[in-house]
Design a protein around this motif. Structure first.
Motif, PDB file in Angstrom:
ATOM      1  N   VAL A 147       4.970  -8.560  -1.636  1.00 11.97           N
ATOM      2  CA  VAL A 147       4.601  -9.245  -0.399  1.00 11.97           C
ATOM      3  C   VAL A 147       3.229  -8.743   0.035  1.00 11.97           C
ATOM      4  O   VAL A 147       2.993  -7.536   0.071  1.00 11.97           O
ATOM      5  N   GLU A 148       2.360  -9.678   0.364  1.00 11.10           N
ATOM      6  CA  GLU A 148       1.053  -9.332   0.909  1.00 11.10           C
ATOM      7  C   GLU A 148       0.889 -10.096   2.212  1.00 11.10           C
ATOM      8  O   GLU A 148       1.167 -11.283   2.289  1.00 11.10           O
ATOM      9  N   GLY A 149       0.461  -9.388   3.249  1.00  6.39           N
ATOM     10  CA  GLY A 149       0.315 -10.046   4.542  1.00  6.39           C
ATOM     11  C   GLY A 149      -0.217  -9.111   5.600  1.00  6.39           C
ATOM     12  O   GLY A 149      -0.998  -8.207   5.308  1.00  6.39           O
ATOM     13  N   ARG A 150       0.242  -9.331   6.826  1.00  2.00           N
ATOM     14  CA  ARG A 150      -0.221  -8.535   7.963  1.00  2.00           C
ATOM     15  C   ARG A 150       0.971  -8.146   8.825  1.00  2.00           C
ATOM     16  O   ARG A 150       1.999  -8.817   8.833  1.00  2.00           O
ATOM     17  N   ILE A 151       0.824  -7.051   9.567  1.00  2.77           N
ATOM     18  CA  ILE A 151       1.857  -6.614  10.496  1.00  2.77           C
ATOM     19  C   ILE A 151       1.665  -7.346  11.810  1.00  2.77           C
ATOM     20  O   ILE A 151       0.542  -7.493  12.303  1.00  2.77           O
ATOM     21  N   GLN A 152       2.775  -7.794  12.365  1.00  2.46           N
ATOM     22  CA  GLN A 152       2.742  -8.486  13.655  1.00  2.46           C
ATOM     23  C   GLN A 152       3.839  -7.916  14.543  1.00  2.46           C
ATOM     24  O   GLN A 152       4.938  -7.639  14.071  1.00  2.46           O
ATOM     25  N   THR A 153       3.530  -7.723  15.802  1.00  5.83           N
ATOM     26  CA  THR A 153       4.543  -7.303  16.767  1.00  5.83           C
ATOM     27  C   THR A 153       4.719  -8.410  17.788  1.00  5.83           C
ATOM     28  O   THR A 153       3.774  -9.129  18.121  1.00  5.83           O
ATOM     29  N   ARG A 154       5.946  -8.560  18.248  1.00  2.90           N
ATOM     30  CA  ARG A 154       6.247  -9.539  19.295  1.00  2.90           C
ATOM     31  C   ARG A 154       7.403  -8.998  20.116  1.00  2.90           C
ATOM     32  O   ARG A 154       8.059  -8.037  19.723  1.00  2.90           O
ATOM     33  N   SER A 155       7.627  -9.613  21.235  1.00  3.45           N
ATOM     34  CA  SER A 155       8.734  -9.179  22.091  1.00  3.45           C
ATOM     35  C   SER A 155       9.358 -10.390  22.769  1.00  3.45           C
ATOM     36  O   SER A 155       8.740 -11.445  22.886  1.00  3.45           O
ATOM     37  N   TYR A 156      10.606 -10.196  23.183  1.00  3.28           N
ATOM     38  CA  TYR A 156      11.315 -11.226  23.944  1.00  3.28           C
ATOM     39  C   TYR A 156      12.332 -10.533  24.839  1.00  3.28           C
ATOM     40  O   TYR A 156      12.628  -9.354  24.674  1.00  3.28           O
ATOM     41  N   GLU A 157      12.864 -11.284  25.782  1.00  2.00           N
ATOM     42  CA  GLU A 157      13.878 -10.743  26.682  1.00  2.00           C
ATOM     43  C   GLU A 157      15.247 -11.220  26.208  1.00  2.00           C
ATOM     44  O   GLU A 157      15.472 -12.428  26.055  1.00  2.00           O
ATOM     45  N   ASN A 158      16.173 -10.276  25.958  1.00  2.00           N
ATOM     46  CA  ASN A 158      17.489 -10.651  25.451  1.00  2.00           C
ATOM     47  C   ASN A 158      18.404 -11.110  26.588  1.00  2.00           C
ATOM     48  O   ASN A 158      17.998 -11.176  27.760  1.00  2.00           O
ATOM     49  N   GLU A 211      20.740  -9.625  28.083  1.00  2.00           N
ATOM     50  CA  GLU A 211      21.001  -8.590  29.078  1.00  2.00           C
ATOM     51  C   GLU A 211      19.783  -8.308  29.948  1.00  2.00           C
ATOM     52  O   GLU A 211      19.805  -7.403  30.774  1.00  2.00           O
ATOM     53  N   GLY A 212      18.703  -9.053  29.728  1.00  2.79           N
ATOM     54  CA  GLY A 212      17.493  -8.858  30.520  1.00  2.79           C
ATOM     55  C   GLY A 212      16.598  -7.737  30.029  1.00  2.79           C
ATOM     56  O   GLY A 212      15.649  -7.369  30.703  1.00  2.79           O
ATOM     57  N   ARG A 213      16.890  -7.191  28.884  1.00  7.78           N
ATOM     58  CA  ARG A 213      16.076  -6.118  28.315  1.00  7.78           C
ATOM     59  C   ARG A 213      14.990  -6.686  27.412  1.00  7.78           C
ATOM     60  O   ARG A 213      15.204  -7.654  26.690  1.00  7.78           O
ATOM     61  N   ARG A 214      13.849  -6.041  27.416  1.00  7.06           N
ATOM     62  CA  ARG A 214      12.740  -6.419  26.546  1.00  7.06           C
ATOM     63  C   ARG A 214      13.003  -5.852  25.156  1.00  7.06           C
ATOM     64  O   ARG A 214      13.248  -4.659  24.986  1.00  7.06           O
ATOM     65  N   VAL A 215      12.978  -6.708  24.128  1.00  9.62           N
ATOM     66  CA  VAL A 215      13.206  -6.324  22.742  1.00  9.62           C
ATOM     67  C   VAL A 215      11.888  -6.489  21.989  1.00  9.62           C
ATOM     68  O   VAL A 215      11.269  -7.553  22.047  1.00  9.62           O
ATOM     69  N   TYR A 216      11.464  -5.430  21.292  1.00 10.46           N
ATOM     70  CA  TYR A 216      10.224  -5.453  20.526  1.00 10.46           C
ATOM     71  C   TYR A 216      10.545  -5.554  19.037  1.00 10.46           C
ATOM     72  O   TYR A 216      11.441  -4.869  18.546  1.00 10.46           O
ATOM     73  N   ILE A 217       9.809  -6.389  18.347  1.00 11.92           N
ATOM     74  CA  ILE A 217      10.020  -6.601  16.917  1.00 11.92           C
ATOM     75  C   ILE A 217       8.697  -6.403  16.195  1.00 11.92           C
ATOM     76  O   ILE A 217       7.662  -6.928  16.611  1.00 11.92           O
ATOM     77  N   THR A 218       8.744  -5.628  15.120  1.00 11.34           N
ATOM     78  CA  THR A 218       7.595  -5.463  14.233  1.00 11.34           C
ATOM     79  C   THR A 218       8.002  -6.039  12.889  1.00 11.34           C
ATOM     80  O   THR A 218       9.059  -5.700  12.356  1.00 11.34           O
ATOM     81  N   GLU A 219       7.173  -6.922  12.333  1.00  8.15           N
ATOM     82  CA  GLU A 219       7.493  -7.582  11.080  1.00  8.15           C
ATOM     83  C   GLU A 219       6.213  -7.837  10.296  1.00  8.15           C
ATOM     84  O   GLU A 219       5.113  -7.744  10.834  1.00  8.15           O
ATOM     85  N   VAL A 220       6.377  -8.138   9.021  1.00  7.18           N
ATOM     86  CA  VAL A 220       5.248  -8.506   8.176  1.00  7.18           C
ATOM     87  C   VAL A 220       5.217 -10.022   8.077  1.00  7.18           C
ATOM     88  O   VAL A 220       6.221 -10.648   7.722  1.00  7.18           O
TER      89      VAL A 220
END
Length: 168
Positions: free
Chosen positions: A73-84, A86-95
């Motif tokens: 796999v060749e690509g770039r790292i990306q981070t994003r977030s959303y509110e679940n 329960e109202g908590r902010r969830v952060y995701i790091t993915e390629v």
């Protein structure tokens, strides 16, 4: 700034293909990448990295990769977030993959008794050779599997090369 990732590992489960409301294909999977060192017990740990692929590459990945497949796999790292919920902010790091390479033939890991030792060319004009430990296709095993022979195997004949053919 540079944000570039190159990974080689095995898929932990089958890829999931979805389509956006606009009809754009998106596939996600997790790739397990071994760490280059062993832990205190002598075992090698792995990192499990989420990968997202878009458009035609997404469809190809979904069609040709499966759990256990070796992929590059060749690509770039990306981070994003959303509110679940329960109202908590969830952060995701993915390629986010620009390119996914299939590093073994489809079904090679699942073929019973397969001793596949040679890489398969990724395009018709690429040539890769390595000796194979397989017997000839006897008894119906490995039917249709590519056969690779070492073109430089010692056949006890002298090699006829003139000095004009040498690059040095």
């Amino acid at each position: 700034m540079i944000n570039r990732v190159v990974l080689v590992g095995r898929l932990t489960k089958n890829p999931e293909l979805r389509y956006t409301p606009n009809g754009v294909a998106v596939t996600s999977f997790t790739i397990a990448v071994n760490r280059p060192f062993s832990n205190q017990q002598g075992d090698r740990d792995a990192d499990f990295i989420p990968v997202v692929v878009w458009r035609r590459q997404a469809e190809n990945a979904a069609n040709f990769l499966q759990k256990g497949s070796l992929a590059g796999v060749e690509g770039r790292i990306q981070t994003r977030s959303y509110e679940n919920n329960e109202g908590r902010r969830v952060y995701i790091t993915e390629v986010v993959a620009d390119s996914v390479q299939f590093l073994e033939p489809k079904g090679a890991r699942h073929a019973e008794g397969s001793n596949f030792a040679a890489p398969v060319p990724s395009s018709p004009d690429q040539h890769s050779y390595a000796p194979s430990n397989r017997q000839s296709n006897s008894g119906g095993q490995n039917q249709g599997a590519p056969s690779f022979e070492d073109p430089f195997a010692n056949d006890s004949k002298p090699i006829d090369i003139s000095d004009d053919d040498l690059p040095f």
